[in-house]
Design a protein around this motif. Structure first.
Motif, short mmCIF file in Angstrom:
data_model
loop_
_atom_site.label_atom_id
_atom_site.label_comp_id
_atom_site.label_asym_id
_atom_site.label_seq_id
_atom_site.Cartn_x
_atom_site.Cartn_y
_atom_site.Cartn_z
N THR A 12 -17.27 -2.96 34.65
CA THR A 12 -16.53 -3.81 35.22
C THR A 12 -16.41 -3.79 36.51
N ASP A 13 -16.82 -2.53 37.29
CA ASP A 13 -16.89 -2.27 38.50
C ASP A 13 -17.80 -3.01 39.42
N LYS A 14 -17.36 -3.57 40.51
CA LYS A 14 -18.44 -4.40 41.30
C LYS A 14 -19.49 -3.43 41.89
N PRO A 15 -20.73 -4.06 42.10
CA PRO A 15 -21.68 -3.36 42.65
C PRO A 15 -21.38 -2.79 43.89
N ASP A 16 -20.78 -4.07 44.57
CA ASP A 16 -20.77 -3.31 45.96
C ASP A 16 -19.83 -2.22 46.23
N ASN A 17 -18.80 -2.11 45.27
CA ASN A 17 -17.73 -1.10 45.36
C ASN A 17 -18.44 0.35 44.87
N VAL A 18 -19.18 0.31 44.27
CA VAL A 18 -19.87 1.45 43.46
C VAL A 18 -20.62 2.13 44.37
N LYS A 19 -20.59 3.43 44.57
CA LYS A 19 -21.42 4.43 45.77
C LYS A 19 -22.39 5.10 44.81
N PRO A 20 -23.82 5.62 45.07
CA PRO A 20 -24.63 6.09 44.40
C PRO A 20 -24.01 7.29 43.66
N LYS A 21 -23.32 8.10 44.64
CA LYS A 21 -22.81 9.55 44.04
C LYS A 21 -21.91 9.44 42.90
N ASP A 22 -21.24 8.06 42.75
CA ASP A 22 -20.62 7.74 41.61
C ASP A 22 -21.19 7.37 40.41
N LEU A 23 -22.45 6.87 40.46
CA LEU A 23 -23.35 6.55 39.64
C LEU A 23 -24.00 7.67 38.84
N TYR A 24 -24.40 8.71 39.50
CA TYR A 24 -25.08 9.79 39.13
C TYR A 24 -24.38 11.12 39.02
N GLU A 25 -24.57 11.94 37.94
CA GLU A 25 -24.28 13.20 37.73
C GLU A 25 -25.19 14.16 37.33
N PHE A 26 -25.02 15.45 37.72
CA PHE A 26 -25.84 16.64 37.66
C PHE A 26 -25.92 16.90 36.08
N ASP A 27 -27.11 17.01 35.62
CA ASP A 27 -27.27 17.08 34.14
C ASP A 27 -27.58 18.69 33.79
N VAL A 28 -26.39 19.43 33.36
CA VAL A 28 -26.43 20.94 33.20
C VAL A 28 -27.54 21.15 32.11
N GLN A 29 -27.55 20.57 31.06
CA GLN A 29 -28.65 20.93 30.10
C GLN A 29 -30.11 20.77 30.49
N SER A 30 -30.46 19.86 31.34
CA SER A 30 -31.69 19.88 31.93
C SER A 30 -31.89 20.98 32.64
N TRP A 31 -30.85 21.59 33.65
CA TRP A 31 -30.90 22.68 34.33
C TRP A 31 -31.03 24.10 33.47
N VAL A 32 -30.51 24.09 32.54
CA VAL A 32 -30.50 25.16 31.44
C VAL A 32 -32.10 25.30 30.83
N THR A 33 -32.64 24.19 30.62
CA THR A 33 -33.86 24.04 30.13
C THR A 33 -34.88 24.54 31.13
N PHE A 34 -34.52 23.95 32.46
CA PHE A 34 -35.74 24.62 33.28
C PHE A 34 -35.59 26.20 33.61
N THR A 35 -34.31 26.75 33.82
CA THR A 35 -34.19 28.04 34.15
C THR A 35 -34.71 28.94 32.89
N ARG A 36 -34.80 28.35 31.52
CA ARG A 36 -35.27 29.31 30.41
C ARG A 36 -36.59 29.61 30.61
N THR A 37 -37.41 28.94 31.38
CA THR A 37 -38.74 29.33 31.62
C THR A 37 -39.23 29.86 32.91
N CYS A 38 -38.37 30.03 33.80
CA CYS A 38 -38.48 30.35 35.09
C CYS A 38 -39.13 31.63 35.17
N GLY A 39 -40.22 31.96 36.06
CA GLY A 39 -40.96 33.20 36.11
C GLY A 39 -41.73 33.32 35.01
N CYS A 40 -42.04 32.16 34.36
CA CYS A 40 -42.98 32.42 33.46
C CYS A 40 -44.18 31.55 33.50
N PHE A 41 -45.08 31.86 33.13
CA PHE A 41 -46.30 31.34 33.12
C PHE A 41 -47.00 31.67 31.97
#
Length: 410
Positions: A254-283
């Motif tokens: 119901t929020d009006k698009p004009d009142n919604v800021k990008p920072k309120d639409l997106y959130e950091f995905d912790v699970q994606s970060w955990v998946t990324f760090t699982r193979t850091c330093g690995c090749f």
């Protein structure tokens, strides 16, 4: 040497006169020369994009252009002998063709070498289960950079990484400077045409603590920059933004698009970060031939010969942009390929003569100062060289360049 320089039309006609058969015969001789020894050299195969403003070249198309993402391009495929750094093969490709689909045509072009052992070094852009199976069936040796999430590699990575992260001395290889382990798996395939097939596949997993720290730090800084752009009201259009930031599910519709800021639409995905760090330093590297992890990495590290060749092709040989007519394209690329061959051969000879390869431009300048004269006679025209200075003669001898006869008849 006498004669008027060619104009644009003359150059185009000269390039058009180089036939496909002449180009193929030259590359066939280069390939057979490289295969002439007893040792089985590894050949690095890769492609690069050449941007073009042309609207008439049929092979110019939009694709994955790393240097100029918004420009159309053609692709140049290049095969380099890792042992001597010499180019062996090239091909001009449509800019929209994906790397993963190129190997079948490569094998068709190299069919004259079927009785020789072929060993390819490939980056992850060429990796697919279909390509591996095709190389096994064609008895082509390979060493390839594998994505850690690739089906054939993921299970091995999950098994070996916990032990490698413990940094136990038994897993450390001083010759390559990192921790590593190898697992041999059996590659199975069953098709109606070929029946049941089984091939050995060596999966080499590497772990580097410094690389891990660097990858995490660099990605953290990138994530923070995304957050800062969201604060300013900007939604980044980047793959890593879409990977680590998801739209909030609980945001009221119901929020009006004009009142919604990008920072309120997106959130950091912790699970994606955990998946990324699982193979850091690995090749991960995969091979059907090389059993040793240390040997495999040493071979793969030499793959930068093809990267250097592409840099020389674009910068030193003047081919960062393609500007020519359709009928002259293949001839122009072939002439540039020849100039690349000569330049890389000269660099390798400088290395063998204990001379810095960075001196190549100066050596070329000295060799270019030699002048060939044409003398018209009543009988036959004669060509003769100006006197070659002693210093240049000594240089040519060190580089194993044959000193020409003073006078010869054409």
């Amino acid at each position: 040497m006498g004669g008027n320089p060619l104009d644009s039309q003359g150059i185009s006609e000269l390039l058009e006169s180089i036939t496909a058969d002449q180009r193929q015969q030259y590359m066939k001789r280069r390939l057979n020369h490289s295969c002439g020894g007893e040792n089985n050299n590894f050949w690095a195969f890769d492609t690069t994009s050449i941007s073009s403003y042309s609207e008439t070249l049929s092979k110019v198309a939009y694709g994955h252009n790393k240097e100029d993402p918004e420009m159309p391009m053609i692709k140049i495929a290049l095969l380099i002998d890792e042992t001597n750094g010499e180019p062996l093969y090239y091909k001009v490709l449509n800019g929209s063709i994906a790397d993963v689909s190129l190997l079948r045509n490569l094998f068709v072009d190299l069919v004259q070498l079927r009785d020789k052992q072929i060993n390819l070094v490939l980056d992850r852009g060429f990796c697919s289960e279909h390509n591996f199976l095709m190389m096994f069936r064609n008895h082509v040796g390979f060493l390839a950079d594998l994505r850690s999430d690739l089906a054939i590699a993921a299970q091995t990575v999950d098994q070996l990484m916990p032990s490698l992260r413990l940094a136990l001395p038994e897993y450390y290889s001083p010759t390559i400077g990192c921790y590593c382990a190898t697992k041999q798996i059996d590659w199975y395939s069953a098709t109606r045409a070929h029946g049941k097939e089984q091939y050995p596949f060596y999966i080499h997993v590497y772990y580097d603590k410094q690389r891990e720290a660097s990858e995490i730090l660099n990605m953290t800084e990138l994530v923070e920059s995304f957050k800062a752009r969201l604060e300013k009201g900007e939604v980044p259009n980047a793959p890593y933004f879409r990977k680590f930031f998801k739209k909030k599910k609980d945001k009221q519709k119901t929020d009006k698009p004009d009142n919604v800021k990008p920072k309120d639409l997106y959130e950091f995905d912790v699970q994606s970060w955990v998946t990324f760090t699982r193979t850091c330093g690995c090749f991960v590297l995969g091979s059907g031939e090389v059993k040793s992890a240390s040997e495999a990495l040493n071979i793969y590290r030499q793959k930068d010969t093809v990267e250097k060749a592409f840099n020389n092709y674009k910068d030193k040989c003047g081919e960062r942009r393609i500007r020519c007519r359709e009928c002259a394209l293949e001839g122009k690329v072939f002439v540039t390929y020849l100039s690349l061959c000569l330049r890389l051969m000269l660099e390798r000879r400088l290395e063998r003569a204990d001379n810095d390869p960075l001196n190549t431009p100066r050596v070329l300048e000295r060799l270019n100062s030699l002048v060939l004269y044409r003398h018209e006679t009543d009988d036959k025209p004669k060509l003769y060289w100006q006197e070659i200075p002693k210093e240049d003669r000594l240089l040519m001898e060190r580089l194993r360049i044959k000193i020409p006869a003073p006078i010869f008849v054409i």
